[in-house]
Every structure is written in C-alpha cells, then in structure tokens.
Design an enzyme around this catalytic site. Sequence first.
Site, short mmCIF file in Angstrom:
data_model
loop_
_atom_site.label_atom_id
_atom_site.label_comp_id
_atom_site.label_asym_id
_atom_site.label_seq_id
_atom_site.Cartn_x
_atom_site.Cartn_y
_atom_site.Cartn_z
N LYS A 266 -12.92 -10.20 -4.12
CA LYS A 266 -11.59 -10.67 -3.70
C LYS A 266 -11.08 -11.62 -4.75
CE LYS A 266 -9.02 -10.16 0.05
NZ LYS A 266 -9.13 -9.03 1.00
N GLY B 79 2.07 -11.54 12.95
CA GLY B 79 2.15 -11.29 11.51
C GLY B 79 3.00 -10.06 11.27
N TYR B 80 3.94 -10.16 10.33
CA TYR B 80 4.84 -9.03 10.12
C TYR B 80 4.96 -8.72 8.63
CZ TYR B 80 8.08 -5.84 12.48
OH TYR B 80 8.68 -4.72 13.02
N GLY B 81 3.80 -8.69 7.97
CA GLY B 81 3.75 -8.24 6.57
C GLY B 81 3.45 -6.75 6.57
N ASN B 82 2.75 -6.29 5.55
CA ASN B 82 2.44 -4.85 5.44
C ASN B 82 1.73 -4.33 6.68
OD1 ASN B 82 0.13 -2.82 4.82
ND2 ASN B 82 1.64 -2.36 3.26
N GLY C 295 1.25 -5.71 9.74
CA GLY C 295 1.96 -5.91 11.01
C GLY C 295 3.12 -4.94 11.19
N1 GLU Z 1 -6.77 -6.27 0.72
C1 GLU Z 1 -7.17 -5.19 1.55
C2 GLU Z 1 -8.35 -5.60 2.41
O1 GLU Z 1 -8.54 -6.75 2.72
C3 GLU Z 1 -7.41 -3.93 0.77
C4 GLU Z 1 -8.47 -4.00 -0.28
C5 GLU Z 1 -8.48 -2.79 -1.20
O2 GLU Z 1 -7.72 -1.88 -0.98
O3 GLU Z 1 -9.30 -2.83 -2.13
O4 GLU Z 1 -9.09 -4.79 2.88
#
Ligand code: GLU
Length: 416
Positions: free
Chosen positions: A106, A218-221, A223
Amino acid sequence: MSQELNPFKIAQRQFDEAAEVLGLDPATRALLREPMREFHVTFPVRMDDGTVKVFKGFRVQYNDARGPTKGGLRFHPAETIDTVRALAAWMTWKTAVVGIPLGGGKGGVICNPKELSLGELERVSRGYIRALGHYIGDEIDVPAPDVYTTPQVMAWMMDEYSVMKGYNVPGVITGKPIPLGGSAGRGDATARGGIYTVREAAKILGIDLNGATAAIQGYGNAGQFAHHLCVELLGQKVVAISDSRGGIYNPEGLDFEACVAHKKTTGSVINFPGAKNITNEELLELDVVVLYPAALENVITKENAPRIKAKISAELANGPTTPEADVILHENGVYVIPDFLCNAGGVTVSYFEQVQNAYDYYWPLVEVQAKLDEIMTNAFHAVHEAAQEYKVHNRIAAYLVSVQRVAEAAKLRGWV
Ligand code: GLU
C-alpha cells in the site's frame, strides 16, 4: 483513549488472534506481523503560484511470499505510516483470501487533493513515481487507486514510470483508463465484488434482499457503485447515503442518478431535495437490512456497535470496525462480511488487468464479471466455512484462510 485506534496495532492484534488459533510457529508469526520493506519519500512539487511545496509519501511492501506486492495509493491529508502499514497488511490477506497470486502492499501521499489544481495533482502524482519508480514494477510491486486517487492519476503515474524506463509499461499500475490498458469492469469492481458476497450471505441467512433496505456510508468509488449495484443486482432500496460532509435519509428510497448528479453539482450529498439531512453516526445506526461502510477506518467502535441494527455489515471500506466492535456485532448477530473479503473485487479485477497487460490481449466485460463472481463466491464460502469449523467470527475466519495460505507460501520458499 481506552481502545486502540492505531490501524496497524489493530491489524497486528487481528493477526495475532488468528496466529493463535492456527498455532503458527514463532518465526512465521514474527515474519507475518511486520512489513518486509517500506519506503518513506520526500519530494518537491512546483505549485501553480510558482512556489515549491515538499510532499511526503510512503510505500509499504508488506509481504511478497505469494507474488509481487499489490495495493492502492491514497492521497489523504491525514495519511500516516501506520495507516499504510495496516492497509498493506490487509492487502496481503486480501489477495490471499481470493487466491490470486500476489502479495500485499500500500502507499500514500500526505496531501489534500481537494486543495490541488489539476496540474498540481498531476505533478504530485509524477513526483511520487519519480521518488519511488526504482522500487516498484510489474514484477515487484504494482500500485492501484484507493481513497482520492483516480484512473487519471494512474495514467500519469504509468506514463511517468514508462518515461523512466524508456518504454511503455502498462502493467506497472492498475486501475488505468481503458484506452491505456485498463480492464473492462475495473471501475465498479470493488462494489460489485462486495455485492456478490452480500448475495451469498443473504442466501445463508435466509434473507430476501428484494426491496430490503440499505444504508451506505461513504460516497466515493465504492459507495457510489454500491448504490447503483445493490439496486440493480439485488433489488435493494437505498434509504441513506453519506460523504465526509454528512448524510441524507429518505425511507422511500434515494434515486442513484439524482444523488450522483446532486453530489456532482454541489460537492456533497447533503441538502438533497426530499431527503432529511443526518450525520454519518446516525446513518450507521439506522434500522436497515444491509449497512455498507464504504468510507474510512474505525467508524464502528465499541461505543456505537451496540446500536448497529443492520443484519449484514458489508465492509467496502478497509478497517471500518475495531476489534472490540467486532465482538459486540458478533454477539448481537450482525453478520459482518469483513473488509478484506468484501472489498477484494477491486484487486481481483486489478489482477485481471495485469494478466491482460502481460498478454496484451483484452477480455470482454461479461468475461471479467463472470470470473469475478466465481472468485468472490468461492472466497466467501471458504471464509463462511472456516467460521463454522473454528467457531470464530467472520473476520478471524477470513484471517485463518489467508494467513494459512501466506504461511504455506513462506514455508515452501524455505523462509521459515
Ligand atoms: N485499493 C484497492 C483495495 O484496497 C484496490 C487495490 C488494487 O487494485 O491493487 O483493495
């Protein structure tokens, strides 16, 4: 503060509990409860007014026993290394629970994208990759979108990395726009995967989802797509939604297109015509059949957990529930579909994107969705069965499935 809200401490506590149940040996335990590698970068960005601002970013490559590390990048003013560590750990368990051949990682940049111009956002994105480009790659560590990062941000990053390499490298990052090697179906994949798990949970619990109420925090991608898909695929009625500025409630249901249009023009879902404004806290405690936490960490704690009335909590966000709250929800019969299972659809289609990039051959949407459904359904049942077998709540069950797989890979490699 009586309860620990440091996300990495929480991730370690959850892991320790699973390691105990599994009777994991001390070396494997020591290895899997810490990140294998982490990078802290500081990079300059020229702002629109001519001044230079210095940004801080992180990338944590938590564990690559099962394959290259994989996971999103967050642009958030409150980003911390411990949040990124926790999210990288959860990515490790996420790729393992769905059984895709990847590890977990991450990243994040401490910044407020709402205060950046488009040009500044591009230069922050490129600056981050210039700082980290030598340490990531399609066979090493592959970033993707997360909180406040978009396909456009992925496009700039892919381009910057390709410039560093001197040739086009679409597979260095996923969640790209389709013309640059993105996968069909990546856009709604996180929500879609979660909806498939809700469908399976409802079958087990004997709940009819047709017309069943839902609240989305939450209302992003995640939500927004959850709103669309829980209506479209499950026939649910969404009675409440929220974003960082507050929420809205209408017992008759909220129309998806109208809500999205309202947020687009006003910047928030609040003050929606015909709906009552409510707080995020009130939304979580509504008497609905399915609650979709789809925002940030630690929103369901031991304080409000006793008041959660939903039958299913489908965690599209990462880390929305604290360990104390998990126990309370379990005792109260709330069926939690834990984050790294529920929201694994995103990384699953990211994996499909990597495979398609490697072959330079692209699949139709129906194929992506059918493959996603199969993977999510299998993962859901593996976790549900582990919960029955070990008599633990679903989150620990998900850990048991994942930790076993990562530990096995580490053992086979001869690491432990
Ligand atoms: N950020 C997303 C997650 O937390 C997707 C991670 C990805 O596609 O590598 O799962």
